[in-house]
Motif scaffolding. Sequence first.
Motif, mmCIF file in Angstrom:
data_model
loop_
_atom_site.group_PDB
_atom_site.id
_atom_site.type_symbol
_atom_site.label_atom_id
_atom_site.label_comp_id
_atom_site.label_asym_id
_atom_site.label_seq_id
_atom_site.Cartn_x
_atom_site.Cartn_y
_atom_site.Cartn_z
ATOM 1 N N LEU A 268 1.032 -1.160 0.206
ATOM 2 C CA LEU A 268 -0.021 -0.123 -0.102
ATOM 3 C C LEU A 268 1.506 1.463 0.015
ATOM 4 O O LEU A 268 0.263 2.323 -0.264
ATOM 5 C CB LEU A 268 -0.816 0.177 1.351
ATOM 6 N N LYS A 269 1.833 0.954 0.276
ATOM 7 C CA LYS A 269 2.872 2.719 1.109
ATOM 8 C C LYS A 269 3.270 2.247 -0.428
ATOM 9 O O LYS A 269 3.337 3.698 -0.579
ATOM 10 C CB LYS A 269 3.466 2.375 1.542
ATOM 11 N N LYS A 270 3.812 1.856 -1.405
ATOM 12 C CA LYS A 270 4.668 2.044 -2.490
ATOM 13 C C LYS A 270 3.097 1.800 -4.012
ATOM 14 O O LYS A 270 3.778 3.511 -4.320
ATOM 15 C CB LYS A 270 4.911 0.385 -2.905
ATOM 16 N N LEU A 271 2.026 2.251 -3.451
ATOM 17 C CA LEU A 271 1.236 2.464 -3.917
ATOM 18 C C LEU A 271 0.928 4.185 -3.890
ATOM 19 O O LEU A 271 0.382 4.909 -4.963
ATOM 20 C CB LEU A 271 -0.050 1.194 -4.587
ATOM 21 N N LEU A 272 0.552 3.840 -2.705
ATOM 22 C CA LEU A 272 0.727 5.835 -2.388
ATOM 23 C C LEU A 272 1.213 6.456 -2.537
ATOM 24 O O LEU A 272 1.419 7.700 -2.869
ATOM 25 C CB LEU A 272 0.199 5.766 -0.776
ATOM 26 N N HIS A 396 -3.768 7.284 -13.939
ATOM 27 C CA HIS A 396 -2.757 5.986 -13.462
ATOM 28 C C HIS A 396 -3.367 6.531 -11.871
ATOM 29 O O HIS A 396 -3.774 5.484 -11.147
ATOM 30 C CB HIS A 396 -2.232 6.699 -12.826
ATOM 31 N N SER A 397 -4.231 7.554 -11.415
ATOM 32 C CA SER A 397 -4.527 7.285 -9.666
ATOM 33 C C SER A 397 -6.077 6.874 -9.496
ATOM 34 O O SER A 397 -6.078 6.469 -8.366
ATOM 35 C CB SER A 397 -4.721 9.125 -9.416
ATOM 36 N N SER A 398 -6.298 6.669 -10.915
ATOM 37 C CA SER A 398 -8.118 6.111 -10.470
ATOM 38 C C SER A 398 -7.799 4.359 -10.526
ATOM 39 O O SER A 398 -9.012 4.051 -10.448
ATOM 40 C CB SER A 398 -8.922 5.817 -11.703
ATOM 41 N N GLU A 399 -7.059 3.706 -11.393
ATOM 42 C CA GLU A 399 -6.526 2.632 -11.364
ATOM 43 C C GLU A 399 -5.105 1.868 -10.843
ATOM 44 O O GLU A 399 -5.261 0.370 -10.670
ATOM 45 C CB GLU A 399 -5.831 1.697 -12.946
ATOM 46 N N ALA A 400 -4.713 2.420 -9.196
ATOM 47 C CA ALA A 400 -3.400 2.003 -8.752
ATOM 48 C C ALA A 400 -3.202 1.252 -7.495
ATOM 49 O O ALA A 400 -3.316 0.673 -7.098
ATOM 50 C CB ALA A 400 -2.414 3.100 -9.407
ATOM 51 N N LEU A 401 -4.800 1.891 -7.233
ATOM 52 C CA LEU A 401 -5.257 1.253 -5.516
ATOM 53 C C LEU A 401 -6.832 0.286 -5.786
ATOM 54 O O LEU A 401 -7.345 0.033 -6.343
ATOM 55 C CB LEU A 401 -5.200 2.771 -5.495
ATOM 56 N N SER A 402 -6.739 -0.442 -4.818
ATOM 57 C CA SER A 402 -7.255 -0.971 -3.765
ATOM 58 C C SER A 402 -8.466 -0.432 -3.991
ATOM 59 O O SER A 402 -8.712 0.768 -3.540
ATOM 60 C CB SER A 402 -7.339 -2.323 -2.888
ATOM 61 N N PHE A 403 -9.600 -1.333 -3.874
ATOM 62 C CA PHE A 403 -11.040 -0.570 -4.272
ATOM 63 C C PHE A 403 -11.320 -0.252 -2.680
ATOM 64 O O PHE A 403 -11.786 1.488 -2.397
ATOM 65 C CB PHE A 403 -11.909 -1.450 -4.186
#
Length: 486
Positions: A268-272, A396-403
């Motif tokens: 999660l840190k990497k994605l944030l 990128h921001s709309s697809e990089a993270l968990s729901f």
Amino acid sequence: MAASTKKFTILLCVVASQATLLYSFGYYTVVVLLSSTTTMEEDLGMTESQGHHFRRDTRWTFFFACFISGFVADFLGRRSTLILSGTLAFVGFLIMSLAVSYGVLITGRILSLVGIGLGLPVAPLYIGEVASPSRRGCLNTIPEILSVLGLWLGVLTRAAIRDLPATSQWRVMVGMGIIPSLILGVGMLFLPESPCWLVRRARVRDAKVALQRTLKTAEEVEARLLGLRKAARIPPTMGDENFDALAQDIRVLAIWQELRRPLVRPQLKKLLISVFTIQCLQPMSGVDLLTYESLMRYPHNGPGTPVEFVMEELLPLCGRLLPILAPLFLSDVIGRTPLVCHSLVAAGISMVFISTTTTMLNYDISPRVVKELKRWSTIAFFGSFSFGLGPMTMVHSSEALSFKVRAQVIGIAVMVNRLLSFGLYCLKPALDRVFESLIYWIINLGFLFGLWLCGRYIIETSNDSLEVLDNDFRPTLELSLGPLAT
């Protein structure tokens, strides 16, 4: 895609993207046009401090609306949030256009800002969750196109109403915001809810109906639905029904709760870091400063002749609009990260020319030639920005993270994005007193740092299903880094 499904999906994106058009049009109308004339103050009997409060202080309601937009989208749904956004913006612009006093005007201003702030982060989020993985980059470029068209709408409207009485011009300009607000609020009533949100609420049947409206074949619908059910922990044996008992609670502080989980924290840190890096790079590129400078060159009545109007107003906007065609067709082919990296390089080179020409103008060196060079350098910068960094930021921001954290992170990231832009806007006058082109030379250094950040931290997300990241960030999750990552 079948022709009918493809047309419907494009229509869906255009309607949802009215939220970004509203932001850019509202920016042009209030920040650029109304800040260059005292007609509104004279018409409503406003004091100077009231005018300042209307233009600058009220924007904090916009920042707050961006911050809470993700939480609202998690509780109400993406579609309902966009309907609320359009409704508030519609009422706000209508009240402002009919205002007879400062109190009424400020009420409309706050309502419109809250509506725009709710819609700006949620529109690309909604499009990203509805679109198929193979078309997600293309379709989520549409909000950036509509954002530029919002500036076009402001410039062309101003040119069309130049002969109206001065007291009517500002009302017509503000009233034009009613049209995209109405399209957003009413249009979303006829569009489906995000299937990701529906499955998380255990409304599997409703999610299947939504997918059938945007995907071409039954096989694609079943495959996508299976991935969503797996991510939501709904067994396939339970059938395609709505199961209220399995609905997952929307947690208000999902980001911090997820960070406390030992197996989740590293991924999660990497994605944030990836999301916030690209969101910070966009405003720090100086695009908003150059847009403001370009539009403020002829702030009230505009250039006199048609040639001046085209060269000074429309040409820079063409420089932002036409290059977006590249990511529209290439983002799903070569990926997000290469477009962003090449955009940073080209925009950085253009910024060197802008900084140099601005410095030369300060010393009155060949002003006519240097002025033309700065104009074309600015257009080149806009083109470089629109080629990658502009549209790819929200893609990128709309697809990089968990729901679980996607909506909340996007809302906070957009707020940070706009705060940085506002901070540069406030910092520029102070730096100009030291050296007029100092802000642009500082931005040049930022481009070098940004290119390193891009290669080091931004994660490639093209053609990956969103459900891949919805599986609770398992330790075995593999992340594909961009080509420049080391």
